[in-house]
Design an enzyme around this catalytic site. Structure first.
Site, PDB file in Angstrom:
ATOM      1  N   ASP A 198      46.910  41.414  38.646  1.00 11.62           N
ATOM      2  CA  ASP A 198      45.764  42.304  38.855  1.00 11.62           C
ATOM      3  C   ASP A 198      44.901  41.863  40.033  1.00 11.62           C
ATOM      4  OD1 ASP A 198      44.843  39.995  37.618  1.00 11.62           O
ATOM      5  OD2 ASP A 198      44.328  40.982  35.746  1.00 11.62           O
ATOM      6  N   ASN A 231      38.755  39.440  24.212  1.00 13.42           N
ATOM      7  CA  ASN A 231      38.896  40.763  23.582  1.00 13.42           C
ATOM      8  C   ASN A 231      40.361  41.177  23.448  1.00 13.42           C
ATOM      9  OD1 ASN A 231      39.622  41.424  26.170  1.00 13.42           O
ATOM     10  ND2 ASN A 231      37.983  42.902  26.527  1.00 13.42           N
ATOM     11  N   GLU A 265      42.446  46.504  29.118  1.00 17.92           N
ATOM     12  CA  GLU A 265      41.343  46.339  28.184  1.00 17.92           C
ATOM     13  C   GLU A 265      41.623  47.110  26.887  1.00 17.92           C
ATOM     14  OE1 GLU A 265      39.515  44.040  29.072  1.00 17.92           O
ATOM     15  OE2 GLU A 265      38.036  44.526  30.596  1.00 17.92           O
TER      16      GLU A 265
END
Ligand code: PGA
Length: 235
Positions: A67, A136, A143
């Protein structure tokens, strides 16, 4: 899925560095999927030492990173291109032109996503993909969300990721709010996946590996891949 629990984080990094070395020794033109963040830095240090000692040769290797932040060019010290140059690329014999990341300053991010997916595909996808994990459950910048994104795509970062990554910026307002990342499908096409996590990630690793497979915990999808090794440590 194989889980290796080591006695320390440094030992985990040594295990991963050895696995990467073994792959490159047996396949000199291996495609390595690499990651940024605090987690892999000690692994890269060990690879640099191995390269200096003549134990591993990166001259025919290609690397594909997961990324990049949107809006940061490669000469911006906060960009992932800069990070990789500093912590690995400039210190080993990887040819310039063999290291690949998404271009965070491309004028059209959707087009850049298609270009990067096509590039990773043209290299035959990663022989080995190194992954960290966010608190997370994110992998790359995938995400938590409603569905697993298949291919490289631009993404809005969650508040928790922005907060976690703000430690590397002067101010939280400086953290880019968008990024471009390999999709879950891109990651799953790697032949082998190594997920490394420090003791502070124990809870999310447990949830990802043993909980339900859901895009709300993106790393949980790794339960579906046939060759995943998770390396964690007891302390
Ligand atoms: P970290 O980030 O290595 O800096 O903890 C991992 C990640 O967010 O994927």
């Amino acid at each position: 899925m194989k889980v290796i629990v080591t006695g320390s984080y440094d030992e985990s990094c040594a295990v991963v560095a050895e696995m990467i070395k073994d792959l490159v020794v047996s396949k000199p033109n291996a495609k390595l999927g690499l990651a940024t963040g605090g987690t892999p830095v000690p692994i890269y240090k060990k690879l640099i030492a191995m390269n200096e000692a003549g134990e591993v040769d990166f001259s025919a290797v290609h690397t594909v990173n997961l990324d990049e932040y949107c809006g940061l060019s490669g000469d911006n010290p906060q960009s992932y291109r800069y990070f990789m140059e500093k912590h690995l690329f400039s210190q080993v014999n990887l040819p310039q032109g063999s290291t690949h990341l998404p271009n965070g300053t491309a004028p059209d991010m959707e087009a850049e996503a298609r270009r990067y997916e096509a590039l990773v595909e043209s290299l035959g996808y990663a022989d080995l993909q190194l992954l960290g994990i966010g608190h997370n459950g994110h992998i790359g910048f995938n995400e938590p969300c409603e569905s697993f994104p298949a291919a490289v795509h631009p993404v809005e970062l969650t508040e928790s990721t922005i907060q976690a990554n703000s430690r590397l910026f002067d101010r939280v307002e400086d953290v880019p709010t968008r990024a471009i990342t390999m999709g879950i499908g891109t990651i799953l096409k790697a032949r082998r996946i190594l997920l490394i996590a420090g003791a502070d990630k124990r809870e999310i690793v447990e949830k990802a590996l043993t909980g339900p497979i859901t895009p709300w915990v993106p790393a949980s999808v790794l339960q579906l891949h046939r060759d995943v090794t998770v390396i964690t440590c007891g302390e």
